[in-house]
Design an enzyme around this catalytic site. Structure first.
Site, PDB file in Angstrom:
ATOM      1  N   LYS A 148      99.433  33.386 -39.405  1.00  0.00           N
ATOM      2  CA  LYS A 148      99.733  33.682 -40.578  1.00  0.00           C
ATOM      3  C   LYS A 148     100.982  34.662 -40.459  1.00  0.00           C
ATOM      4  O   LYS A 148     100.878  35.657 -39.541  1.00  0.00           O
ATOM      5  CB  LYS A 148      98.623  34.431 -41.247  1.00  0.00           C
ATOM      6  CG  LYS A 148      97.376  33.338 -41.326  1.00  0.00           C
ATOM      7  CD  LYS A 148      97.890  32.465 -42.576  1.00  0.00           C
ATOM      8  CE  LYS A 148      96.700  31.390 -42.735  1.00  0.00           C
ATOM      9  NZ  LYS A 148      96.800  30.474 -43.572  1.00  0.00           N
ATOM     10  N   LYS A 174      96.228  27.748 -34.068  1.00  0.00           N
ATOM     11  CA  LYS A 174      96.646  26.606 -34.539  1.00  0.00           C
ATOM     12  C   LYS A 174      97.847  26.769 -35.764  1.00  0.00           C
ATOM     13  O   LYS A 174      97.943  27.853 -36.228  1.00  0.00           O
ATOM     14  CB  LYS A 174      95.528  26.157 -35.587  1.00  0.00           C
ATOM     15  CG  LYS A 174      95.780  24.859 -35.912  1.00  0.00           C
ATOM     16  CD  LYS A 174      94.591  24.319 -37.018  1.00  0.00           C
ATOM     17  CE  LYS A 174      94.562  24.882 -38.377  1.00  0.00           C
ATOM     18  NZ  LYS A 174      95.673  24.569 -39.169  1.00  0.00           N
ATOM     19  N   ASP A 176      99.866  26.008 -39.069  1.00  0.00           N
ATOM     20  CA  ASP A 176      99.282  25.705 -40.379  1.00  0.00           C
ATOM     21  C   ASP A 176      99.883  24.292 -40.842  1.00  0.00           C
ATOM     22  O   ASP A 176     100.855  23.814 -40.282  1.00  0.00           O
ATOM     23  CB  ASP A 176      99.437  26.753 -41.461  1.00  0.00           C
ATOM     24  CG  ASP A 176      98.159  27.038 -42.178  1.00  0.00           C
ATOM     25  OD1 ASP A 176      97.443  25.977 -42.745  1.00  0.00           O
ATOM     26  OD2 ASP A 176      97.962  28.104 -42.730  1.00  0.00           O
ATOM     27  N   GLU A 177      99.474  24.109 -42.008  1.00  0.00           N
ATOM     28  CA  GLU A 177      99.820  22.670 -42.435  1.00  0.00           C
ATOM     29  C   GLU A 177     101.341  22.427 -42.718  1.00  0.00           C
ATOM     30  O   GLU A 177     101.750  21.238 -42.713  1.00  0.00           O
ATOM     31  CB  GLU A 177      98.841  21.984 -43.683  1.00  0.00           C
ATOM     32  CG  GLU A 177      99.077  22.668 -44.977  1.00  0.00           C
ATOM     33  CD  GLU A 177      98.735  24.134 -45.255  1.00  0.00           C
ATOM     34  OE1 GLU A 177      98.973  24.697 -46.345  1.00  0.00           O
ATOM     35  OE2 GLU A 177      98.044  24.521 -44.284  1.00  0.00           O
ATOM     36  N   HIS A 264      93.895  17.964 -40.380  1.00  0.00           N
ATOM     37  CA  HIS A 264      93.922  19.040 -41.441  1.00  0.00           C
ATOM     38  C   HIS A 264      93.865  18.117 -42.697  1.00  0.00           C
ATOM     39  O   HIS A 264      94.905  17.087 -42.672  1.00  0.00           O
ATOM     40  CB  HIS A 264      95.243  19.753 -41.267  1.00  0.00           C
ATOM     41  CG  HIS A 264      95.474  20.854 -42.106  1.00  0.00           C
ATOM     42  ND1 HIS A 264      95.460  20.846 -43.695  1.00  0.00           N
ATOM     43  CD2 HIS A 264      95.440  22.383 -41.961  1.00  0.00           C
ATOM     44  CE1 HIS A 264      95.328  22.098 -44.088  1.00  0.00           C
ATOM     45  NE2 HIS A 264      95.210  23.094 -43.133  1.00  0.00           N
ATOM     46  N   LYS A 304      87.381  30.882 -49.255  1.00  0.00           N
ATOM     47  CA  LYS A 304      88.175  30.584 -50.616  1.00  0.00           C
ATOM     48  C   LYS A 304      88.210  29.306 -51.208  1.00  0.00           C
ATOM     49  O   LYS A 304      88.665  28.941 -52.010  1.00  0.00           O
ATOM     50  CB  LYS A 304      89.620  31.201 -50.313  1.00  0.00           C
ATOM     51  CG  LYS A 304      90.351  30.127 -49.002  1.00  0.00           C
ATOM     52  CD  LYS A 304      91.749  30.772 -49.141  1.00  0.00           C
ATOM     53  CE  LYS A 304      92.673  30.056 -47.885  1.00  0.00           C
ATOM     54  NZ  LYS A 304      93.758  30.373 -47.710  1.00  0.00           N
ATOM     55  N   GLY A 336      89.423  31.468 -45.861  1.00  0.00           N
ATOM     56  CA  GLY A 336      88.926  32.730 -46.334  1.00  0.00           C
ATOM     57  C   GLY A 336      87.742  33.422 -45.493  1.00  0.00           C
ATOM     58  O   GLY A 336      86.939  34.215 -46.048  1.00  0.00           O
ATOM     59  N   GLY A 358      92.154  33.038 -40.397  1.00  0.00           N
ATOM     60  CA  GLY A 358      93.604  33.245 -40.599  1.00  0.00           C
ATOM     61  C   GLY A 358      93.621  34.666 -41.179  1.00  0.00           C
ATOM     62  O   GLY A 358      93.833  35.459 -40.229  1.00  0.00           O
TER      63      GLY A 358
END
Length: 407
Positions: A148, A174, A176-177, A264, A304, A336, A358
């Site tokens: 992040k 990892k 992210d998408e 993902h 989340k 989240g 994350g």
């Protein structure tokens, strides 16, 4: 054949039928006729009778064999489908039927595949047993983090953050998408520099570390990237299964790379969030397993994301239950999460899970390494049967995390 001709409430599906479970609401009073229209339009029928229906064609008709309230079950003859072709299957049972004007709401809640059809697919190469063997982790959840901010870091910063997460205690880092090969963080350069940090972290910690690099792209480019990852000696790739598409996923799996494939599910909620219309997540989970990916996001319950505990556990069940000789797929809880949730997460998911943090790692007031340490400390506390609050008295990183996010 008229729509009502597709209704046979006395029919018992054979072991070679593909069976779909739908939720159906209609604009018309006669739900049976609308159910028949779904069966017709997803097999051999259309809005009017035609002169081209031959006796042998009638044998291919789908049958509505159960209607209970708004729940409708339809059996499809095996010969309707081409073996090893997920796009073909979905074009039938999850295609035009959603757009018919007599249908108010339609949701594909489940699909039961006959063994003959399942045998035409590869299934996972690694699954849970292979993943645990690579990581040498048997009796605890696997801990992971996503870099992040999800997009925006330059390559050097990306690799540095990955290193801090690994030495802090994370097993997996990892992408992210939506991180692909942007000009500020090119794919090959990111792989090269992050792999160096991975090797450094492994030497310093004595633990196996994993880097899930996102190869999502046009199919040929995606295959090229997978080959590069394999040549670097990395064990993992990740791919956005919804936006990439089923055909591309099958192509990727059929290449039989020596790579664990992480799925993902970015974009899934466009299909899965509405409980009355679309496609249930557990159907997507089944498709991912049948095609042969090894890990899949299933929801997080406490984070989340919108899914309920019941829905998440259904997703997990689909990934792990007996299905032909397919290996079980590793569930990934993400979205989240923070260290204070670890005891609850383990009680629900058990040890066969990747717990992915994350913001709950990188948002730690003392930085990424401290965030990773707090996560690992929370796991240690649970394994020792000590409350997080008690363990936090002697572990500052966990103490600060609990002050920041609670339990």
């Amino acid at each position: 054949m008229k729509y009502l001709d597709y209704i046979d409430l006395n029919y018992k599906p054979s072991k070679e039928d593909l069976v779909c479970e739908f939720f159906l609401e209609s604009f018309e009073k006669n739900l049976e006729e609308v159910a028949g229209s779904v069966a017709a339009e997803s097999s051999i029928g259309t809005w009017t009778e035609t002169t081209t229906i031959k006796p042998y064609v009638k044998k291919l008709a789908a049958r509505v064999f159960e209607i209970k309230g708004n729940k409708v079950k339809i059996a499809y003859p095996l010969d309707l489908f081409e073996p090893g072709n997920i796009p073909n299957i979905l074009s039938s049972v999850a295609g035009n039927i959603f757009g018919m004007k007599n249908v108010k709401n339609l949701r594909l809640n489940d699909v039961h595949f006959p063994e003959k059809l399942l045998k035409s697919f590869k299934g996972p190469k690694y699954g849970i047993p292979g993943i645990k063997k690579i990581l040498k982790i048997e009796k605890r959840p696997i801990l992971g983090t996503i870099i992040k901010p999800k997009i925006g870091l330059k390559t050097e910063d990306h690799a540095k953050v990955a290193y801090e997460a690994w030495v802090g205690g994370m097993d997996i880092v990892k992408d992210d998408e939506n991180l692909s090969s942007q000009k500020f963080n090119k794919f090959e350069n990111r792989l090269r520099k992050t792999m160096k940090m991975k090797e450094k972290a492994e030497k310093e910690t004595g633990e196996k570390k994993i880097y899930m690099i996102n190869i999502t792209s046009e199919t040929k480019e995606m295959l090229r990237r997978a080959k590069i990852v394999e040549s670097f000696g990395n064990e993992y790739i990740m791919v956005d299964v919804i936006t990439t598409g089923w055909s591309a996923l099958q192509t990727l799996r059929n290449e039989d790379f020596d790579l664990v494939m992480h799925a993902h599910r970015a974009g899934h909620a466009a299909f899965t969030k509405n409980t009355k219309h679309g496609i249930a997540m557990k159907v997507i989970a089944k498709l991912v397993r049948i095609i042969g990916l090894d890990q899949l996001h299933v929801g997080s319950i406490f984070g989340k994301m919108f899914e309920t505990r019941k829905e998440v556990l259904e997703n997990c069940k689909v990934l792990k239950e007996k299905m032909l000789n397919f290996k079980p797929v590793m569930p990934v809880a993400s979205g989240g999460l923070h260290p204070g949730l670890i005891p609850k997460l383990i009680e629900i998911f058990g040890n066969d899970v990747v717990l992915q943090f994350g913001g709950g790692c990188h948002g730690h007031p003392k930085g990424t390494k401290a965030g990773a340490m707090a996560i690992r400390q929370a796991l240690e506390a649970y394994e020792k049967g000590i409350s997080l609050k008690e363990y936090a008295k002697y572990h500052d990183e966990l103490k600060i995390a609990l002050e920041e996010w609670g339990e």
